[in-house]
Write a protein that holds these residues in place. Sequence first.
Motif, PDB file in Angstrom:
ATOM      1  N   TYR A 125       0.324   3.230  -8.314  1.00 10.86           N
ATOM      2  CA  TYR A 125      -1.127   3.102  -8.229  1.00 10.86           C
ATOM      3  C   TYR A 125      -1.571   1.743  -7.701  1.00 10.86           C
ATOM      4  O   TYR A 125      -2.432   1.660  -6.814  1.00 10.86           O
ATOM      5  CB  TYR A 125      -1.803   3.394  -9.581  1.00 10.86           C
ATOM      6  N   ASP A 126      -0.990   0.667  -8.240  1.00 13.09           N
ATOM      7  CA  ASP A 126      -1.434  -0.674  -7.838  1.00 13.09           C
ATOM      8  C   ASP A 126      -1.286  -0.870  -6.334  1.00 13.09           C
ATOM      9  O   ASP A 126      -2.164  -1.417  -5.669  1.00 13.09           O
ATOM     10  CB  ASP A 126      -0.607  -1.758  -8.541  1.00 13.09           C
ATOM     11  N   THR A 127      -0.148  -0.410  -5.836  1.00 17.03           N
ATOM     12  CA  THR A 127       0.117  -0.563  -4.404  1.00 17.03           C
ATOM     13  C   THR A 127      -0.854   0.289  -3.593  1.00 17.03           C
ATOM     14  O   THR A 127      -1.477  -0.191  -2.636  1.00 17.03           O
ATOM     15  CB  THR A 127       1.569  -0.130  -4.091  1.00 17.03           C
ATOM     16  N   ASP A 128      -1.014   1.543  -3.988  1.00 17.61           N
ATOM     17  CA  ASP A 128      -1.901   2.446  -3.246  1.00 17.61           C
ATOM     18  C   ASP A 128      -3.341   1.936  -3.268  1.00 17.61           C
ATOM     19  O   ASP A 128      -4.044   1.988  -2.267  1.00 17.61           O
ATOM     20  CB  ASP A 128      -1.836   3.860  -3.833  1.00 17.61           C
ATOM     21  N   GLN A 129      -3.753   1.437  -4.438  1.00 13.20           N
ATOM     22  CA  GLN A 129      -5.128   0.943  -4.568  1.00 13.20           C
ATOM     23  C   GLN A 129      -5.333  -0.268  -3.657  1.00 13.20           C
ATOM     24  O   GLN A 129      -6.345  -0.389  -2.974  1.00 13.20           O
ATOM     25  CB  GLN A 129      -5.393   0.588  -6.043  1.00 13.20           C
ATOM     26  N   ALA A 130      -4.334  -1.157  -3.638  1.00 17.07           N
ATOM     27  CA  ALA A 130      -4.451  -2.367  -2.816  1.00 17.07           C
ATOM     28  C   ALA A 130      -4.480  -2.016  -1.333  1.00 17.07           C
ATOM     29  O   ALA A 130      -5.291  -2.557  -0.569  1.00 17.07           O
ATOM     30  CB  ALA A 130      -3.280  -3.306  -3.112  1.00 17.07           C
ATOM     31  N   ARG A 241       0.281  -4.127   3.520  1.00 19.67           N
ATOM     32  CA  ARG A 241       1.051  -4.890   2.544  1.00 19.67           C
ATOM     33  C   ARG A 241       0.421  -4.791   1.177  1.00 19.67           C
ATOM     34  O   ARG A 241      -0.706  -4.368   1.049  1.00 19.67           O
ATOM     35  CB  ARG A 241       1.085  -6.362   2.971  1.00 19.67           C
ATOM     36  N   LYS A 242       1.123  -5.191   0.170  1.00 20.29           N
ATOM     37  CA  LYS A 242       0.532  -5.124  -1.160  1.00 20.29           C
ATOM     38  C   LYS A 242       0.142  -6.518  -1.640  1.00 20.29           C
ATOM     39  O   LYS A 242       0.550  -7.514  -1.073  1.00 20.29           O
ATOM     40  CB  LYS A 242       1.516  -4.494  -2.132  1.00 20.29           C
ATOM     41  N   TYR A 243      -0.640  -6.557  -2.681  1.00 16.71           N
ATOM     42  CA  TYR A 243      -1.042  -7.836  -3.240  1.00 16.71           C
ATOM     43  C   TYR A 243      -0.095  -8.212  -4.362  1.00 16.71           C
ATOM     44  O   TYR A 243       0.286  -7.368  -5.154  1.00 16.71           O
ATOM     45  CB  TYR A 243      -2.440  -7.745  -3.835  1.00 16.71           C
ATOM     46  N   VAL A 244       0.247  -9.463  -4.414  1.00 13.48           N
ATOM     47  CA  VAL A 244       1.045  -9.923  -5.559  1.00 13.48           C
ATOM     48  C   VAL A 244       0.385 -11.169  -6.120  1.00 13.48           C
ATOM     49  O   VAL A 244      -0.318 -11.873  -5.413  1.00 13.48           O
ATOM     50  CB  VAL A 244       2.503 -10.250  -5.164  1.00 13.48           C
ATOM     51  N   LYS A 245       0.637 -11.421  -7.367  1.00 11.93           N
ATOM     52  CA  LYS A 245       0.119 -12.650  -7.989  1.00 11.93           C
ATOM     53  C   LYS A 245       0.720 -13.831  -7.270  1.00 11.93           C
ATOM     54  O   LYS A 245       1.916 -13.855  -6.998  1.00 11.93           O
ATOM     55  CB  LYS A 245       0.533 -12.692  -9.457  1.00 11.93           C
ATOM     56  N   SER A 246      -0.091 -14.827  -6.976  1.00  5.16           N
ATOM     57  CA  SER A 246       0.482 -16.015  -6.342  1.00  5.16           C
ATOM     58  C   SER A 246       1.295 -16.783  -7.365  1.00  5.16           C
ATOM     59  O   SER A 246       0.991 -16.761  -8.555  1.00  5.16           O
ATOM     60  CB  SER A 246      -0.622 -16.865  -5.756  1.00  5.16           C
TER      61      SER A 246
END
Length: 247
Positions: A125-130, A241-246
């Motif tokens: 989900y997180d990836t798809d949402q991003a 691309r996906k979002y990741v915490k910096s």
Amino acid sequence: MSKRWYQENRRDPWRRQAKAKGYRARSAYKLKQIQDKFEVIRKGDYVLDIGCHPGGWTQVAVEEVGDDGHVIGVDLLSTSPVEGATILIGNITNPKTMEQIDKELEGHFLNCVISDISPRLTGRYDTDQAISLELSTMVLDASMPILTPGGSFVTKIFQGVGIEGLIEAARMRFSNVQRYAPTASRNSSSETYLVCRNKLPKVKKEAMGRTAYEQLKDHLKGLDIVIEEDDPEIDSKIGFRKYVKSK
Ligand SMILES: C[S@@+](CC[C@H](N)C(=O)[O-])C[C@H]1O[C@@H](n2cnc3c(N)ncnc32)[C@H](O)[C@@H]1O
């Protein structure tokens, strides 16, 4: 196909209704509900449907614009012809697709852009949402130069981190921005639509010279999230691309 899938689909009134009325997808009813509430499309309008395959929204848009209107549908996938519409194949993030659309418009501006765009889902989900958020933001940027002042813009968003960034970017460009979840969206779905009306003649001062995408990136940075460069794990046709915490 699983038994559960089969039962859910048999029970789905929107699917049954779509089939009975000749719409290619149950999602046609989502646009109908958006249209009933917000009247984003008017008779005679020029409308662009981004992510149009298999064509349910395009069918509804053709009905709404009537004989004097013009509907262009575009998708990565090929869509069977829809009577009364021009269908293009292309990636909306590719400038060449925008050139094709421009050519089709022959100098006209659009009155409305509708987009039910969705990436190929990875199931995370997180990836798809991003990815979806990034895509919808790019759709907004692509639409701005060809949408007339006073025009409307509708796009799909999945609930989750960062959507406020897109909403804020939309508020800089339209006088009326609302979120709306049609009842034709599945109960289990976290999808919602951003309905933006009355495009401003000029983007608001705070966003001048910046794209919606740049605004979104800044918003995410504020949440301590960065956009990671290519993630080989993601098999997406659009290469997002996906979002990741910096760190
Ligand atoms: C949920 S479907 C649209 C259904 C459509 N509204 C209907 O009623 O038939 C989402 C579509 O977005 C398309 N899409 C995803 N990324 C795209 C891109 N970069 N450019 C164009 N279309 C894209 C997909 O190929 C997919 O067909």
